[in-house]
Scaffold this motif. Structure first.
Motif, mmCIF file in Angstrom:
data_model
loop_
_atom_site.group_PDB
_atom_site.id
_atom_site.type_symbol
_atom_site.label_atom_id
_atom_site.label_comp_id
_atom_site.label_asym_id
_atom_site.label_seq_id
_atom_site.Cartn_x
_atom_site.Cartn_y
_atom_site.Cartn_z
ATOM 1 N N ASP A 182 0.831 -1.204 0.000
ATOM 2 C CA ASP A 182 0.000 0.000 0.000
ATOM 3 C C ASP A 182 0.871 1.262 0.000
ATOM 4 O OD1 ASP A 182 -2.590 1.098 -0.120
ATOM 5 O OD2 ASP A 182 -2.556 1.529 2.030
ATOM 6 N N TYR A 183 2.200 1.075 -0.056
ATOM 7 C CA TYR A 183 3.131 2.202 -0.112
ATOM 8 C C TYR A 183 2.894 2.971 -1.404
ATOM 9 C CZ TYR A 183 7.635 4.630 -0.544
ATOM 10 O OH TYR A 183 8.620 5.582 -0.697
ATOM 11 N N MET A 184 2.896 4.268 -1.304
ATOM 12 C CA MET A 184 2.642 5.179 -2.421
ATOM 13 C C MET A 184 1.275 4.910 -3.057
ATOM 14 S SD MET A 184 4.535 7.670 -2.903
ATOM 15 C CE MET A 184 5.406 7.960 -1.369
ATOM 16 N N ASN A 185 0.287 4.785 -2.201
ATOM 17 C CA ASN A 185 -1.083 4.639 -2.689
ATOM 18 C C ASN A 185 -1.586 5.994 -3.192
ATOM 19 O OD1 ASN A 185 -2.195 6.188 -0.500
ATOM 20 N ND2 ASN A 185 -2.002 4.403 0.826
ATOM 21 N N GLY A 186 -2.791 6.032 -3.687
ATOM 22 C CA GLY A 186 -3.341 7.263 -4.257
ATOM 23 C C GLY A 186 -3.339 8.437 -3.290
ATOM 24 N N ASP A 187 -3.643 8.162 -2.013
ATOM 25 C CA ASP A 187 -3.645 9.240 -1.010
ATOM 26 C C ASP A 187 -2.236 9.786 -0.793
ATOM 27 O OD1 ASP A 187 -6.389 9.096 -0.623
ATOM 28 O OD2 ASP A 187 -6.211 7.637 1.005
ATOM 29 N N HIS A 188 -1.261 8.893 -0.745
ATOM 30 C CA HIS A 188 0.134 9.339 -0.586
ATOM 31 C C HIS A 188 0.550 10.199 -1.775
ATOM 32 C CE1 HIS A 188 1.088 5.536 2.000
ATOM 33 N NE2 HIS A 188 0.525 6.476 2.717
ATOM 34 N N LEU A 189 0.248 9.723 -2.977
ATOM 35 C CA LEU A 189 0.631 10.460 -4.181
ATOM 36 C C LEU A 189 -0.012 11.838 -4.211
ATOM 37 C CD1 LEU A 189 0.503 7.567 -6.795
ATOM 38 C CD2 LEU A 189 2.551 8.652 -5.835
ATOM 39 N N GLU A 190 -1.277 11.906 -3.828
ATOM 40 C CA GLU A 190 -1.972 13.193 -3.820
ATOM 41 C C GLU A 190 -1.369 14.132 -2.778
ATOM 42 O OE1 GLU A 190 -4.220 16.197 -5.092
ATOM 43 O OE2 GLU A 190 -3.951 14.253 -6.072
ATOM 44 N N ALA A 245 10.099 17.771 -12.450
ATOM 45 C CA ALA A 245 10.469 16.394 -12.778
ATOM 46 C C ALA A 245 9.835 15.413 -11.795
ATOM 47 C CB ALA A 245 11.991 16.244 -12.770
ATOM 48 N N THR A 246 9.760 15.809 -10.526
ATOM 49 C CA THR A 246 9.173 14.939 -9.504
ATOM 50 C C THR A 246 7.674 14.787 -9.719
ATOM 51 O OG1 THR A 246 10.908 15.631 -7.956
ATOM 52 C CG2 THR A 246 8.961 14.577 -7.014
ATOM 53 N N VAL A 247 6.993 15.858 -10.091
ATOM 54 C CA VAL A 247 5.553 15.768 -10.379
ATOM 55 C C VAL A 247 5.322 14.839 -11.572
ATOM 56 C CG1 VAL A 247 3.523 17.075 -11.145
ATOM 57 C CG2 VAL A 247 4.953 17.977 -9.313
ATOM 58 N N ARG A 248 6.215 14.909 -12.555
ATOM 59 C CA ARG A 248 6.106 13.982 -13.697
ATOM 60 C C ARG A 248 6.267 12.532 -13.239
ATOM 61 N NH1 ARG A 248 8.851 18.211 -16.277
ATOM 62 N NH2 ARG A 248 10.875 17.186 -16.069
ATOM 63 N N LYS A 249 7.138 12.290 -12.254
ATOM 64 C CA LYS A 249 7.294 10.936 -11.708
ATOM 65 C C LYS A 249 5.994 10.474 -11.040
ATOM 66 C CE LYS A 249 12.169 10.477 -10.629
ATOM 67 N NZ LYS A 249 13.121 10.281 -9.537
ATOM 68 N N ILE A 250 5.342 11.390 -10.326
ATOM 69 C CA ILE A 250 4.058 11.047 -9.700
ATOM 70 C C ILE A 250 3.072 10.651 -10.783
ATOM 71 C CG2 ILE A 250 2.053 11.986 -8.460
ATOM 72 C CD1 ILE A 250 4.038 13.611 -6.751
ATOM 73 N N ASP A 251 3.003 11.461 -11.845
ATOM 74 C CA ASP A 251 2.078 11.177 -12.951
ATOM 75 C C ASP A 251 2.367 9.829 -13.606
ATOM 76 O OD1 ASP A 251 0.896 13.624 -12.473
ATOM 77 O OD2 ASP A 251 1.958 14.654 -14.093
ATOM 78 N N GLY A 266 3.638 7.273 -12.065
ATOM 79 C CA GLY A 266 3.565 6.185 -11.092
ATOM 80 C C GLY A 266 4.928 5.694 -10.639
ATOM 81 N N GLU A 267 5.956 6.536 -10.768
ATOM 82 C CA GLU A 267 7.323 6.138 -10.420
ATOM 83 C C GLU A 267 7.837 6.835 -9.167
ATOM 84 O OE1 GLU A 267 9.459 7.206 -13.925
ATOM 85 O OE2 GLU A 267 8.407 5.747 -15.170
ATOM 86 N N TYR A 268 6.986 7.598 -8.513
ATOM 87 C CA TYR A 268 7.421 8.407 -7.360
ATOM 88 C C TYR A 268 7.555 7.549 -6.109
ATOM 89 C CZ TYR A 268 7.441 12.087 -3.824
ATOM 90 O OH TYR A 268 7.778 12.905 -2.781
ATOM 91 N N GLY A 269 8.582 7.889 -5.327
ATOM 92 C CA GLY A 269 8.747 7.261 -4.024
ATOM 93 C C GLY A 269 9.689 6.075 -4.021
ATOM 94 N N TYR A 270 10.257 5.767 -5.183
ATOM 95 C CA TYR A 270 11.152 4.622 -5.275
ATOM 96 C C TYR A 270 12.542 5.087 -5.700
ATOM 97 C CZ TYR A 270 6.895 1.991 -4.809
ATOM 98 O OH TYR A 270 5.712 1.499 -4.318
ATOM 99 N N CYS A 271 13.561 4.499 -5.108
ATOM 100 C CA CYS A 271 14.955 4.854 -5.346
ATOM 101 C C CYS A 271 15.344 4.606 -6.803
ATOM 102 C CB CYS A 271 15.847 4.032 -4.409
ATOM 103 S SG CYS A 271 17.603 4.373 -4.611
ATOM 104 N N GLU A 272 15.982 5.602 -7.413
ATOM 105 C CA GLU A 272 16.436 5.470 -8.799
ATOM 106 C C GLU A 272 17.531 4.413 -8.947
ATOM 107 O OE1 GLU A 272 17.687 9.338 -10.108
ATOM 108 O OE2 GLU A 272 15.635 10.045 -10.369
ATOM 109 N N ASP A 273 18.328 4.196 -7.891
ATOM 110 C CA ASP A 273 19.421 3.222 -7.963
ATOM 111 C C ASP A 273 18.963 1.793 -7.683
ATOM 112 O OD1 ASP A 273 21.180 5.236 -8.554
ATOM 113 O OD2 ASP A 273 22.330 5.095 -6.698
#
Length: 138
Positions: free
Chosen positions: A18-26, A88-94, A96-103
């Motif tokens: 449930d990490y980075m669910n819709g509520d978290h993203l919003e 760039a971060t808002v684009r990641k949210i859009d 569905g890639e936000y909240g996860y380590c790039e490495d």
């Protein structure tokens, strides 16, 4: 459901899936857009401030003013770079890639994202990069 608060984010202990669910993203989208609005307001204020610049006959006063303006412009330049990172971060949210380590692809963690919403690396990955950078700098 009601909007999440910082406290909700800090005390969240839901299931891993449930990490980075819709509520978290919003929540983080709103946080980032608020940061962007504040930075844009600062930029507008600086532009107005520089346009209102008065000629000062005293060289010492003029030098002080020029140093203050230079500092203000450096600050705005850092903020301009942060604006790009926010976009760039808002684009990641859009995407569905936000909240996860790039490495590593691991979750960055809600507490870290709350402290730094534009973080793109987990704390461990960030520390590893900084150690490597320091090794090559020495």
């Amino acid at each position: 459901m009601a909007k999440l608060t910082e406290q909700d984010i800090l005390t969240w202990n839901g299931p891993e899936d449930d990490y980075m669910n819709g509520d978290h993203l919003e929540f983080f989208r709103e946080r980032l857009l608020q940061m962007k609005a504040e930075l844009l307001a600062n930029a507008t204020q600086t532009s107005q401030h520089l346009q209102e610049q008065e000629a000062t006959p005293d060289p010492a006063d003029r030098a002080t003013l020029e140093e203050e303006y230079a500092l203000e412009l450096r600050t705005r330049d850092r903020e301009r770079k942060l604006l790009q990172k926010i976009d760039a971060t808002v684009r990641k949210i859009d995407a569905g890639e936000y909240g996860y380590c790039e490495d590593t692809g691991e979750p960055i963690g809600l507490a870290r994202l709350l402290a730094r919403p534009t973080a793109s690396l987990s704390l461990e990955a960030q520390e590893r990069r900084e150690r490597l950078k320091k090794q090559f700098a020495d």
